[in-house]
Design a protein around this motif. Structure first.
Motif, PDB file in Angstrom:
ATOM      1  N   PRO A  78       0.914  -1.772   0.237  1.00 12.98           N
ATOM      2  CA  PRO A  78      -0.036   0.253  -0.049  1.00 12.98           C
ATOM      3  C   PRO A  78       0.874   1.031   0.048  1.00 12.98           C
ATOM      4  N   GLN A  79      -0.020   2.320  -0.024  1.00 13.53           N
ATOM      5  CA  GLN A  79       0.879   4.091  -1.368  1.00 13.53           C
ATOM      6  C   GLN A  79      -0.035   4.606   0.007  1.00 13.53           C
ATOM      7  N   VAL A  80       1.668   5.213   1.201  1.00 16.49           N
ATOM      8  CA  VAL A  80       0.727   5.609   2.236  1.00 16.49           C
ATOM      9  C   VAL A  80       0.778   7.292   1.724  1.00 16.49           C
ATOM     10  N   THR A  81       0.137   8.240   1.797  1.00 16.84           N
ATOM     11  CA  THR A  81       0.635   9.613   1.574  1.00 16.84           C
ATOM     12  C   THR A  81      -0.178  10.657   2.555  1.00 16.84           C
ATOM     13  N   TYR A  82       0.551  11.643   3.201  1.00 14.65           N
ATOM     14  CA  TYR A  82       0.397  12.369   4.540  1.00 14.65           C
ATOM     15  C   TYR A  82      -0.220  13.303   2.702  1.00 14.65           C
ATOM     16  N   ARG A  83      -0.696  14.444   3.695  1.00 11.29           N
ATOM     17  CA  ARG A  83      -1.047  16.351   3.265  1.00 11.29           C
ATOM     18  C   ARG A  83      -1.323  16.647   3.943  1.00 11.29           C
ATOM     19  N   ILE A  84      -1.354  18.397   3.819  1.00 12.38           N
ATOM     20  CA  ILE A  84      -1.819  18.941   5.099  1.00 12.38           C
ATOM     21  C   ILE A  84      -3.621  19.448   4.635  1.00 12.38           C
ATOM     22  N   THR A  85      -4.152  19.394   5.040  1.00  5.92           N
ATOM     23  CA  THR A  85      -5.678  19.653   5.448  1.00  5.92           C
ATOM     24  C   THR A  85      -6.267  20.752   4.942  1.00  5.92           C
ATOM     25  N   GLU A  86      -7.092  21.892   4.356  1.00  7.15           N
ATOM     26  CA  GLU A  86      -7.115  23.288   4.545  1.00  7.15           C
ATOM     27  C   GLU A  86      -6.918  23.973   6.167  1.00  7.15           C
ATOM     28  N   GLU A  87      -7.617  22.917   7.313  1.00  7.77           N
ATOM     29  CA  GLU A  87      -7.287  23.502   8.206  1.00  7.77           C
ATOM     30  C   GLU A  87      -5.402  23.389   8.568  1.00  7.77           C
ATOM     31  N   GLY A  88      -5.258  22.762   8.397  1.00  5.21           N
ATOM     32  CA  GLY A  88      -3.801  23.056   8.594  1.00  5.21           C
ATOM     33  C   GLY A  88      -2.853  23.977   7.507  1.00  5.21           C
ATOM     34  N   ARG A  89      -3.754  23.917   6.634  1.00  6.74           N
ATOM     35  CA  ARG A  89      -2.758  25.371   5.863  1.00  6.74           C
ATOM     36  C   ARG A  89      -2.921  26.103   6.103  1.00  6.74           C
ATOM     37  N   SER A  90      -4.542  26.449   7.202  1.00  8.14           N
ATOM     38  CA  SER A  90      -4.732  28.191   8.023  1.00  8.14           C
ATOM     39  C   SER A  90      -3.590  28.273   8.599  1.00  8.14           C
ATOM     40  N   LEU A  91      -2.023  27.350   9.228  1.00  7.95           N
ATOM     41  CA  LEU A  91      -1.122  27.153   9.402  1.00  7.95           C
ATOM     42  C   LEU A  91       0.326  28.440   8.962  1.00  7.95           C
ATOM     43  N   GLU A  92      -0.544  28.500   7.630  1.00  9.11           N
ATOM     44  CA  GLU A  92       0.462  29.015   6.916  1.00  9.11           C
ATOM     45  C   GLU A  92       0.949  30.720   7.468  1.00  9.11           C
ATOM     46  N   ASP A  93       0.430  31.087   8.097  1.00 11.64           N
ATOM     47  CA  ASP A  93       0.482  32.620   8.322  1.00 11.64           C
ATOM     48  C   ASP A  93       1.785  32.307   9.612  1.00 11.64           C
ATOM     49  N   VAL A  94       1.532  31.534   9.649  1.00  9.28           N
ATOM     50  CA  VAL A  94       2.204  30.943  11.265  1.00  9.28           C
ATOM     51  C   VAL A  94       3.481  30.908  10.644  1.00  9.28           C
ATOM     52  N   PHE A  95       3.790  30.135   9.693  1.00  3.88           N
ATOM     53  CA  PHE A  95       4.662  29.464   9.971  1.00  3.88           C
ATOM     54  C   PHE A  95       5.513  30.447   9.119  1.00  3.88           C
ATOM     55  N   ALA A  96       4.930  31.677   8.214  1.00  2.00           N
ATOM     56  CA  ALA A  96       5.643  32.706   7.345  1.00  2.00           C
ATOM     57  C   ALA A  96       5.686  33.107   8.475  1.00  2.00           C
ATOM     58  N   ALA A  97       5.698  33.200   9.585  1.00  2.00           N
ATOM     59  CA  ALA A  97       5.698  34.289  10.252  1.00  2.00           C
ATOM     60  C   ALA A  97       7.761  33.628  11.111  1.00  2.00           C
ATOM     61  N   LEU A  98       7.400  32.812  11.372  1.00  3.25           N
ATOM     62  CA  LEU A  98       8.813  31.691  11.672  1.00  3.25           C
ATOM     63  C   LEU A  98      10.082  31.757  10.612  1.00  3.25           C
ATOM     64  N   HIS A  99       9.476  31.879   9.237  1.00  2.00           N
ATOM     65  CA  HIS A  99      10.143  31.895   8.265  1.00  2.00           C
ATOM     66  C   HIS A  99      11.047  33.214   8.068  1.00  2.00           C
ATOM     67  N   ARG A 100      10.239  34.418   8.415  1.00  2.00           N
ATOM     68  CA  ARG A 100      10.682  35.544   8.088  1.00  2.00           C
ATOM     69  C   ARG A 100      10.999  36.014   9.603  1.00  2.00           C
ATOM     70  N   TRP A 101      11.206  35.476  10.314  1.00  2.00           N
ATOM     71  CA  TRP A 101      12.103  35.547  12.465  1.00  2.00           C
ATOM     72  C   TRP A 101      13.452  35.195  11.767  1.00  2.00           C
ATOM     73  N   GLY A 102      13.540  33.629  11.040  1.00  2.00           N
ATOM     74  CA  GLY A 102      14.752  32.304  10.661  1.00  2.00           C
ATOM     75  C   GLY A 102      15.399  33.477   9.747  1.00  2.00           C
ATOM     76  N   LEU A 103      15.285  34.159   8.556  1.00  2.00           N
ATOM     77  CA  LEU A 103      15.865  34.691   7.659  1.00  2.00           C
ATOM     78  C   LEU A 103      16.636  36.421   8.410  1.00  2.00           C
ATOM     79  N   GLN A 104      16.074  36.360  10.028  1.00  2.00           N
ATOM     80  CA  GLN A 104      16.645  37.789   9.994  1.00  2.00           C
ATOM     81  C   GLN A 104      17.211  37.789  10.942  1.00  2.00           C
ATOM     82  N   HIS A 105      17.069  36.453  11.681  1.00  2.00           N
ATOM     83  CA  HIS A 105      17.420  36.324  12.964  1.00  2.00           C
ATOM     84  C   HIS A 105      18.850  35.029  13.149  1.00  2.00           C
ATOM     85  N   GLY A 106      18.082  34.091  11.710  1.00  2.00           N
ATOM     86  CA  GLY A 106      19.537  33.422  11.582  1.00  2.00           C
ATOM     87  C   GLY A 106      20.904  33.476  11.428  1.00  2.00           C
ATOM     88  N   GLY A 107      21.120  34.263  11.218  1.00  2.00           N
ATOM     89  CA  GLY A 107      22.411  34.741  11.525  1.00  2.00           C
ATOM     90  C   GLY A 107      23.219  34.580   9.831  1.00  2.00           C
TER      91      GLY A 107
END
Lengths: 107, 107
Positions: A78-107
């Motif tokens: 069997p092939q088991v695939t995992y994908r983000i749901t629409e609800e999970g996709r709504s976390l993009e803002d959180v990860f976008a903020a993490l991403h921005r912070w990482g770029l600014q502060h990752g050094g």
């Protein structure tokens, strides 16, 4: 935004969110799945350093929370695939903020 | 924002951030200290459910990363206060996004 930090009244909402998605592994899994759907072994490889036991447990929690969905294609094996749901996709803002912070502060 | 999720090239920055501040306890501690500075015992009470051993280890990591500072007032007994640094304060956007998500999806 300031009110979120000066008032304690919203605290339980943030704590519940941290309890749900704040773990290092769950965040790493969500981050990978936000980029693209992924089969189990590939997900394990991309997350890196996570055991099958922990990955399976984290995925069960994320599926249970409705943030990730699991599709099984009944091939042999069997092939088991995992994908983000629409609800999970709504976390993009959180990860976008993490991403921005990482770029600014990752050094 | 989309580029953060469609390209893999920024992945290491996000992973480094997750490794640094991801984790239920470190996020809960940062969230408390973003609201106000706090003495050790009060911080332990507010975070809730965290042992002294774990709290001390998490605080050492956060202080070492420059996100939290520790002030000791040499009274008897000494008063130890923890507060967010300017660098730590820059995580407000991340927690604001978590906060909004929690309000919308906490149910």
């Amino acid at each position: 935004m300031t009110s979120a930090f000066s008032d304690g009244f919203c605290d339980s909402s943030v704590r519940a969110t941290i309890d749900l998605i704040g773990g290092k592994w769950s965040m790493a899994i969500l981050w990978q799945l936000l980029q693209e759907e992924c089969r189990y072994a590939e997900l394990q490889r991309r997350v890196g350093g996570i055991s099958q036991k922990v990955l399976s447990a984290e995925l069960r929690t994320l599926v249970g929370a409705g943030l990730v969905e699991r599709e099984v294609v009944p091939t042999v094996p069997p092939q088991v695939t995992y994908r983000i749901t629409e609800e999970g996709r709504s976390l993009e803002d959180v990860f976008a903020a993490l991403h921005r912070w990482g770029l600014q502060h990752g050094g």
